[in-house]
Design an enzyme around this catalytic site. Structure first.
Site, mmCIF file in Angstrom:
data_model
loop_
_atom_site.group_PDB
_atom_site.id
_atom_site.type_symbol
_atom_site.label_atom_id
_atom_site.label_comp_id
_atom_site.label_asym_id
_atom_site.label_seq_id
_atom_site.Cartn_x
_atom_site.Cartn_y
_atom_site.Cartn_z
ATOM 1 C CG ASP A 177 35.819 48.338 39.920
ATOM 2 O OD1 ASP A 177 37.068 48.435 40.480
ATOM 3 O OD2 ASP A 177 34.933 47.809 40.321
ATOM 4 C CG HIS A 178 38.963 45.588 39.034
ATOM 5 N ND1 HIS A 178 40.089 44.876 39.581
ATOM 6 C CD2 HIS A 178 38.288 45.830 39.953
ATOM 7 C CE1 HIS A 178 39.958 44.889 40.862
ATOM 8 N NE2 HIS A 178 38.796 45.210 41.140
ATOM 9 C CG ASP A 212 43.053 44.136 38.125
ATOM 10 O OD1 ASP A 212 44.494 43.688 38.187
ATOM 11 O OD2 ASP A 212 42.389 43.640 38.616
#
Length: 258
Positions: A177-178, A212
């Site tokens: 994820d991010h 991100d």
């Protein structure tokens, strides 16, 4: 006495309601059809016409297992999906208009729960590691200098998925994820693990990763992503890029004032 008698009356009332045609289920049929596509619409329509209240979870599960996931692309097999097979799976999901759940896990128990749920539903699952989740797997007391624990925990979790995923009989996307700019050491460590795994097995350890860099200027964001994508392309790993923001706070990135 009175409590027992009241409970008996409530039970009798519920039984009478369940024996009547359920108009609320009929009203919900169009919404269910949007979620399930053609197969779900047929199942919901059949339920409404029959005027019988069916267990909704069973209708959804049967529709998904039989119609949506039964004919996945030939490249998509049970176990971790990477490279062209992952591209084929994502394109198939887009074509058939269904979403693949992505669950942030914190240990082997939650990893197994995700794959068990996917097996019961009859479809693919995305097992997702966050930086903090990776550290949690390694143990909060582990030395995290240069994100060592975050890297080790994420790699250990990925290897666990690799070991057991096929036993669940479903395609699994291994994703992270991010990752903001300050966390790039974590990202670099996982890419190194991918390269080593690819050298031995001909495919990356993870299916995909996410950068991100939405806090950075757009030009810098794209430039950094481009550099990483060129590296990842050599071992057939997909990259998710976060180019902008929609407001709110997520994983320490606060855009509440946008």
């Amino acid at each position: 006495g009175q409590t027992s008698e009241r409970a008996t009356q409530q039970t009798r009332s519920l039984r009478q309601q369940s024996s009547q045609p359920h108009t609320q289920s009929q009203a919900a049929a169009p919404l269910a059809a949007l979620a399930l596509g053609a197969a779900g619409a047929a199942a919901c329509a059949a339920t409404s016409k029959a005027g019988k209240r069916q267990p909704r979870a069973k209708v959804v599960r049967a529709a998904v297992a039989e119609k949506v996931f039964a004919k996945m692309p030939a490249t998509v097999k049970p176990g971790v999906v990477t490279g062209q097979a992952l591209v084929d799976l994502l394109n198939y999901a887009k074509e058939k208009e269904f979403a693949i759940p992505g669950v942030n896990i914190v240990g082997t128990g939650s990893i197994n729960a995700c794959m068990e749920a996917a097996k019961k539903a009859g479809g693919p699952i995305m097992v997702t590691f966050s930086r903090g989740g990776g550290q949690f797997i390694a143990g909060k007391a582990a030395d995290n200098t240069d994100d060592a624990a975050c890297i080790a925990g994420s790699v250990a979790g990925a290897l666990h998925v690799r070991t057991v995923a096929k036993l669940y009989g479903v395609p699994v996307i291994l994703h992270t994820d991010h990752c903001q700019k300050a966390w790039l050491p974590w990202f670099d460590g996982m890419l190194k693990a991918n390269e080593e795994y690819f050298e031995k097995n001909g495919e990356p350890l993870f299916s995909s990763h996410m950068l991100d860099l939405s806090e950075e200027p757009l030009e810098e964001n794209i430039a950094i992503c481009k550099k990483y994508l060129e590296r990842m392309a050599k071992f057939n790993c997909l990259l998710e890029m976060e180019l902008g923001v929609t407001g709110g706070e997520e994983d320490g990135v606060d855009n509440s004032n946008v």
